[in-house]
Each structure stands twice: as structure tokens, then as C-alpha cells.
Design an enzyme around this catalytic site. Structure first.
Site, PDB file in Angstrom:
ATOM      1  N   CYS A 137       0.880  -1.122   0.125  1.00 17.20           N
ATOM      2  CA  CYS A 137      -0.044   0.149   0.024  1.00 17.20           C
ATOM      3  C   CYS A 137       0.833   1.354  -0.071  1.00 17.20           C
ATOM      4  O   CYS A 137       1.096   1.526   0.954  1.00 17.20           O
ATOM      5  CB  CYS A 137      -0.881  -0.031   1.388  1.00 17.20           C
ATOM      6  SG  CYS A 137      -1.841   1.504   1.274  1.00 17.20           S
ATOM      7  N   CYS A 140      -0.199   4.173   2.240  1.00 16.82           N
ATOM      8  CA  CYS A 140       0.002   3.949   3.704  1.00 16.82           C
ATOM      9  C   CYS A 140       1.484   3.925   3.951  1.00 16.82           C
ATOM     10  O   CYS A 140       1.616   4.665   4.962  1.00 16.82           O
ATOM     11  CB  CYS A 140      -0.646   2.561   4.137  1.00 16.82           C
ATOM     12  SG  CYS A 140      -2.060   1.759   3.225  1.00 16.82           S
ATOM     13  N   ASP A 141       2.237   3.387   3.210  1.00 15.74           N
ATOM     14  CA  ASP A 141       3.747   3.360   3.492  1.00 15.74           C
ATOM     15  C   ASP A 141       4.764   4.419   2.870  1.00 15.74           C
ATOM     16  O   ASP A 141       5.766   4.478   3.015  1.00 15.74           O
ATOM     17  CB  ASP A 141       4.103   1.876   3.474  1.00 15.74           C
ATOM     18  CG  ASP A 141       3.333   0.932   4.295  1.00 15.74           C
ATOM     19  OD1 ASP A 141       2.928   1.262   5.325  1.00 15.74           O
ATOM     20  OD2 ASP A 141       3.366  -0.264   3.873  1.00 15.74           O
TER      21      ASP A 141
END
Ligand SMILES: Cc1cc2nc3c(=O)[nH]c(=O)nc-3n(C[C@H](O)[C@H](O)[C@H](O)COP(=O)(O)OP(=O)(O)OC[C@H]3O[C@@H](n4cnc5c(N)ncnc54)[C@H](O)[C@@H]3O)c2cc1C
Length: 308
Positions: A137, A140-141
Site C-alpha cells: 500500500c 499507507c507506507d
């Protein structure tokens, strides 16, 4: 607290667009509706950097903001959420029970909306370095890799979207695909081609994620030459598709050969009072809008089932 009650009209497994679509319609129909969500409310859409194709939105909205609106809308109507993982489901005609880390809940009907999860690369090093450079992701990261070099594996819309997100943060993005062109939407392909820091590695396949404490590179096969090569990078983002989260249903509901729940447009499954909505259902288009629509339909038929 109302969330502490154990018996509900409708138990909804999964708090993505399908789950909260179902919760909104069930609550507005006067049913008690509980969403059981294991991670972040909003499901996969929370991972999208921006969403531009959800009807009613006339300007790009971040995935996380849309996710939050989905939850708030359903809860304003009276639905409740418990953040917990469903570890087992027992589905019979008369009783539907969800075992969770927060205890046992029963529902007179169940709407199963557990969505899909990222498909693993299944190469050495992937599991050991998950969370230490291996990610599924970018939204997200991605920020952890600001100014660094990353590899993205895949060739569809998700891979293109991940690579674009990362191209805005990272020094260099390598996009590895086993074919010689992307399957992604043309607008995304054009944007990637224009990005100066994206390098396409066509006809390639990952062999192993390299590194001890953290990712230091990726070994891959150059399929054209039949040679093994290595790439230095700090992160590896896998975007090679999704697998339906239907393990809890094994032996209880009919799944198709891909593991999706066999349910038609009514979302009814083979078991009375059990409905399948969103990405878990066998269907032609898996998007936030079709998931939310499934949720509304599932709540409608759950209501019909309960009032009969
Ligand atoms: C990076 C990315 C970008 C995307 N961009 C777009 C876009 O721009 N437009 C668009 O329309 N679609 C987009 N999609 C697709 C869209 O997000 C999905 O089609 C949609 O979220 C499916 O909704 P769902 O509710 O069926 O499942 P999901 O969104 O997968 O939600 C399922 C939820 O169930 C939870 N869950 C699973 N198992 C359990 C369990 N055992 N116990 C409790 N909870 C559980 C999960 O944590 C998850 O929150 C994107 C997807 C990704 C990954």
C-alpha cells in the site's frame, strides 16, 4: 454502551464501502446493525491516494476522507462499529455467530463484506521483510520511502496508481511487469510515462526480495534474455491483484474457482439470511461504487428476510 450488546438484527463483517453501505441502509430501515472491522474503517478505499470516480464527488477526495465519510454516514443513521477481527463465523439457517477478539456476537442476518486483500508475490524474502520495506500500500507506507528508490511489481490499475503515488515521493521508481505494456487505464499510463523518475522494466518477474534487517534490493528474471538481475532499492511494493477474504466461509457457502462468494445481484447466498456484498462477491466490476451498491441491496434483502 450499545456496542456492548451481543445480539443484533444484522451483523456486518467488514467495514469497507460494502459494509458501511449495508450498515447505512440497514440502520435507516430501523434494524440494529453492527459492523465488525479488523483494521481501519473504509477498507481498501482508505488506501487510495485520491478517488475521482465515486458518484457525487465533484472534486478529487483522498481515500481516507471518503472512508471516514462512509463510516460517519452509517453511524449517523444509527449503525455501530466494533474494531475487532472476526476469527470464526458459524452460519446456520437459524443462528449466525461471529467469534471475535472482542467476544461473541450473534445476528439474525449476516452481511459478509470482508473484501479482498493484496495478493502476495510468493518469493523468498517477502514474508521476512514485510513491514521492513515490503509493502502492499503506497498510500499507507509511501512516506517512509521519501527520497529513496523503490520497486513496484504489477501492471494493472493498482500498480499504476501505486507507482504514481510513489513517483511523487521517491527518488526513483522501478515498475516491473511481466508483459511489455500495462493493463492500466490510459490516463494513468500517460501520467506514468510523463513522470521523469519512473523506469519501466518490461518482461520481468521478481525472484527474491533481498536484505537482512530491511530491503536492500530485488532479484528478478529478465524474461526476454532468460537472465537473473538485481536491482538496488529500499522498498518493494507488490500490486499484482487481490484475493477475496473468504477463508471464514470455507465449507459453509459456495465459492467459485477464484474463491469469490457465489451470489447473484440480490447478494443472497445459498444460506437463508446470509448475504455477500462487495469485492467478495463473484461479479464483473470491483469498485467502491459497486461495493456500496451491493451493501444497499444486501441490507434491503436482509430486511425482507427478517420481516418475513
Ligand atoms: C490502492 C487502491 C486504490 C483504489 N482506488 C479506487 C478508486 O479510485 N475508485 C474505486 O471505485 N475503487 C478503488 N479501489 C477499489 C475499492 O477500494 C474496492 O473495490 C472497495 O473498497 C471494495 O469494498 P468492499 O467493502 O467490498 O471491501 P474492502 O474495501 O476490501 O473492505 C473489506 C473490509 O473488511 C475487513 N475485514 C476483512 N476480514 C475481516 C475479518 N475477518 N474481521 C473483520 N474485518 C475484516 C477489512 O479490514 C476491510 O476493511 C481501490 C483499491 C485499492 C487497493
Amino acid at each position: 454502551m450499545e456496542q456492548d450488546r451481543r445480539e443484533w438484527d444484522v451483523l456486518i463483517v467488514g467495514g469497507g464501502p460494502a459494509g458501511y453501505g449495508a450498515a447505512l441502509y440497514a440502520a435507516r430501515a430501523g434494524l440494529t446493525a453492527l459492523v465488525l472491522e479488523s483494521t481501519v474503517p473504509g477498507g481498501q478505499i482508505a488506501q487510495a491516494e485520491t478517488v475521482e470516480n465515486y458518484p457525487g464527488i465533484d472534486t478529487a477526495v483522498s481515500g481516507i476522507a471518503l472512508a471516514e465519510r462512509l463510516r460517519r454516514g452509517a453511524e449517523r443513521a444509527g449503525a455501530k462499529t466494533v474494531l475487532t477481527t472476526v476469527t470464526a463465523l458459524e452460519l446456520t439457517e437459524t443462528l449466525k455467530t461471529a467469534e471475535t477478539r472482542a467476544g461473541t456476537f450473534t445476528g439474525r442476518a449476516v452481511i459478509y463484506a470482508a473484501g479482498a486483500a493484496a495478493r502476495r508475490l510468493e518469493v523468498p524474502g517477502e514474508e521476512a521483510l514485510r513491514g521492513r520495506g515490503v509493502s502492499y500500500c503506497a498510500a499507507c507506507d509511501g512516506a517512509f520511502f521519501r527520497g529513496r528508490d523503490v520497486a513496484v511489481v504489477g501492471g494493472g490499475n493498482s500498480a499504476a496508481s501505486e507507482a504514481l503515488t510513489l513517483s511523487r515521493l521517491c527518488r526513483r521508481v522501478y515498475l516491473l511487469h511481466r508483459r511489455d505494456r500495462l493493463r492500466a487505464e490510459q490516463s494513468a499510463v500517460r501520467a506514468l510515462e510523463q513522470a521523469k523518475n519512473v523506469t519501466f522494466l518490461w518482461n520481468t518477474q521478481p525472484e527474491a526480495v533481498l536484505g537482512k534487517e530491511a530491503v536492500t534490493g530485488l532479484r528478478y528474471t529478465d524474461l526476454t534474455r532468460g537472465q537473473s538481475r538485481e536491482l538496488r532499492c529500499d522498498g518493494v511494493f507488490a500490486a499484482i491483484g487481490r484475493v477475496p477474504s473468504t477463508a471464514l466461509l470455507a465449507g459453509q457457502l459456495t465459492l467459485d474457482e477464484g474463491g469469490y462468494v457465489a451470489a447473484d445481484e440480490t447478494t443472497r447466498t445459498g444460506l437463508p439470511g446470509v448475504f455477500a456484498a462487495g469485492d467478495v462477491r463473484a461479479k464483473p466490476l470491483r469498485q467502491a461504487v459497486t461495493a456500496a451498491a451491493d451493501g444497499a441491496v444486501a441490507a434491503h434483502f436482509a430486511q425482507e428476510y427478517l420481516r418475513r
